[in-house]
Design a protein around this motif. Structure first.
Motif, short mmCIF file in Angstrom:
data_model
loop_
_atom_site.label_atom_id
_atom_site.label_comp_id
_atom_site.label_asym_id
_atom_site.label_seq_id
_atom_site.Cartn_x
_atom_site.Cartn_y
_atom_site.Cartn_z
N THR A 130 0.91 -1.08 0.01
CA THR A 130 0.07 -0.10 0.02
C THR A 130 0.92 1.23 0.04
OG1 THR A 130 -1.69 -1.19 1.19
CG2 THR A 130 -1.88 1.34 1.20
N VAL A 131 0.69 2.18 -1.16
CA VAL A 131 1.58 3.16 -1.21
C VAL A 131 1.13 4.32 -0.23
CG1 VAL A 131 2.46 4.82 -3.02
CG2 VAL A 131 2.25 2.67 -3.42
N VAL A 132 1.79 4.65 0.75
CA VAL A 132 1.66 5.92 1.50
C VAL A 132 2.70 7.18 1.28
CG1 VAL A 132 1.22 6.82 3.91
CG2 VAL A 132 0.42 4.50 3.28
N VAL A 133 2.18 8.22 0.96
CA VAL A 133 3.31 9.32 0.77
C VAL A 133 2.95 10.57 1.66
CG1 VAL A 133 3.59 8.64 -1.65
CG2 VAL A 133 1.75 10.39 -1.36
N TYR A 134 3.80 11.24 2.13
CA TYR A 134 3.88 12.23 3.03
C TYR A 134 3.44 13.45 2.17
CZ TYR A 134 5.68 15.08 6.94
OH TYR A 134 5.95 15.77 7.84
N ALA A 135 2.51 14.25 2.71
CA ALA A 135 2.19 15.43 2.39
C ALA A 135 3.19 16.33 1.47
CB ALA A 135 1.23 16.48 3.27
N ASN A 136 4.27 16.26 1.89
CA ASN A 136 5.46 16.88 1.48
C ASN A 136 6.00 16.34 -0.07
OD1 ASN A 136 5.26 17.45 4.17
ND2 ASN A 136 7.11 18.27 4.08
N THR A 137 5.12 16.14 -0.98
CA THR A 137 5.51 15.48 -2.33
C THR A 137 4.44 16.37 -3.17
OG1 THR A 137 3.61 13.96 -1.73
CG2 THR A 137 5.91 13.15 -1.67
N SER A 138 5.09 16.14 -4.80
CA SER A 138 4.43 16.84 -5.59
C SER A 138 3.00 15.86 -5.76
CB SER A 138 5.22 16.67 -7.05
OG SER A 138 5.27 15.29 -7.41
N ALA A 139 2.00 16.93 -6.88
CA ALA A 139 0.82 16.30 -7.14
C ALA A 139 0.85 15.29 -7.83
CB ALA A 139 0.27 17.36 -7.95
N ALA A 140 2.21 14.86 -8.88
CA ALA A 140 2.53 13.73 -9.51
C ALA A 140 2.63 12.59 -8.63
CB ALA A 140 3.47 13.90 -10.70
N VAL A 141 3.53 12.70 -7.27
CA VAL A 141 3.68 11.58 -6.44
C VAL A 141 2.47 11.31 -5.75
CG1 VAL A 141 4.89 10.87 -4.56
CG2 VAL A 141 6.11 12.07 -6.50
N LYS A 142 1.71 12.24 -5.52
CA LYS A 142 0.36 11.86 -4.96
C LYS A 142 -0.43 11.17 -5.54
CE LYS A 142 0.26 15.95 -1.58
NZ LYS A 142 1.59 16.47 -1.98
#
Length: 348
Positions: A130-142
């Motif tokens: 499950t991919v969990v990304v921190y808010a400190n990322t680009s729209a493309a990563v989100k």
């Protein structure tokens, strides 16, 4: 990948007289009304911008609350004083609104450490997670993520996913991810990014400072290295740190996060003393000296300019925005259900 901004790019605006500064503030207030705009500012921005947001009906908070406030506010234009991913998050949630920023050069070391193409390949190599990304990322990563989180909900979400038997792919901050892994027991595979501010805190120098001030309570953000967190009395998100400063009985605090937060801490706890955690000592480079170089690009001058000219403006390709919207909404819904706004990540 870009490095931290040069000293030339980060030179503060020329000194102005108190009268000129007052005139600039009044013009900004007038322009906010004329543009039907509201100012949202992060805790790490300059105190002048935080005060201005409060005085004009805007908002000062962490990235989660900034996103929520902008989504709920009726203004047609959002002015985001912070770094670029915060403006992008506002646009993801508010495609019908104009989202302006004092400068689009204000990026983030965590964002830059996680380019979308490389991250996509990393996800492809681990399809069972499950991919969990921190808010400190680009729209493309989100857009590639299943979940977006901020530090205020990271630990609760990891426990939630672990209880469901899910394995996690975490990006980009390795220190926050490692802290969450240790505290939750979740199976977490880490992307190796870090924050240029929190990376610079030094545990030995912090220990020396604690010896000088044995009565001080140490507050640390979990983006700090594990050796620093081990010395903390409380570990939590920016909002949780401010609440701890207000409610804890200590009269002196050592604060291991960006020193922009001291404005709100002093406001929340007048009469208490706040010391910056050291970024000096053995092995230090002081790339940040406890202040994000990109946050420093937000000034009264750049704010006045963006309101006067109507740019720069955040734009996101619609297909990316739509894919990023789902994990961002999931984040807001989870935060609301867990009531984590002031709970933070817990105590050391």
């Amino acid at each position: 990948m870009n490095t931290t901004p040069s000293l030339q790019r980060l030179a503060r605006e020329p000194s102005v007289t108190a009268l000129d500064r007052a005139r600039r503030i009044q013009r900004i207030k007038k322009l906010l009304v004329e543009r039907d705009a509201v100012l949202v500012a992060h805790y790490y921005t300059d105190a002048d911008l935080q005060a201005l947001a409060e005085e004009t009906g805007g908002y000062v908070s962490d990235s989660l609350d900034m996103a929520r406030f902008g989504h709920e506010h009726k203004a047609k234009t959002l002015v985001v004083a912070g770094v670029r991913f915060m403006g992008e998050t506002a646009k993801i949630l508010n495609p019908e609104k104009r989202v302006l920023m004092p400068t689009l050069e204000a990026t983030c070391s965590l964002d830059e450490s996680c380019p979308a193409d490389a991250f996509g390949a990393f996800c492809d190599a681990h399809p069972d997670r499950t991919v969990v990304v921190y808010a400190n990322t680009s729209a493309a990563v989100k857009a590639r993520a299943d979940w977006v989180v901020t530090s205020s909900i990271a630990l609760r979400l990891a426990r939630h996913l672990a209880a469901r038997g899910e394995k996690i792919l975490w990006a980009p901050d390795r220190h926050l991810g490692d802290y969450v892994r240790r505290e939750s027991g979740a199976d977490i595979l880490l992307w190796q990014g870090s924050c240029v501010v929190h990376e610079e805190f030094r545990s030995q120098a912090l220990l020396d400072l604690k010896k000088r001030y044995p009565d001080a309570c140490v507050l640390a953000h979990p983006e700090s290295p594990a050796a620093v967190l081990a010395l903390a009395d409380m570990i939590g998100s920016t909002s949780a740190m401010i609440e701890a400063a207000r409610t804890r009985p200590a009269r002196r605090f050592i604060v291991a996060t960006d020193h922009g937060i001291l404005y709100k801490m002093r406001q929340a706890a007048p009469g208490k003393e706040f010391l910056e955690a050291p970024t000096g000592g053995h092995g230090a480079t002081c790339k940040s000296c406890a202040h994000c170089p990109w946050m420093a690009m937000n000034t009264l001058a750049t704010l006045e300019t963006v309101l006067a000219t109507g740019g720069p403006e955040i734009h996101i390709e619609e297909s990316i925005r739509q894919r990023a919207l789902e994990p961002v909404l999931r984040m807001l819904e989870f935060a609301a259900s867990a009531k984590t706004e002031v709970l933070g990540l817990g105590n050391a």
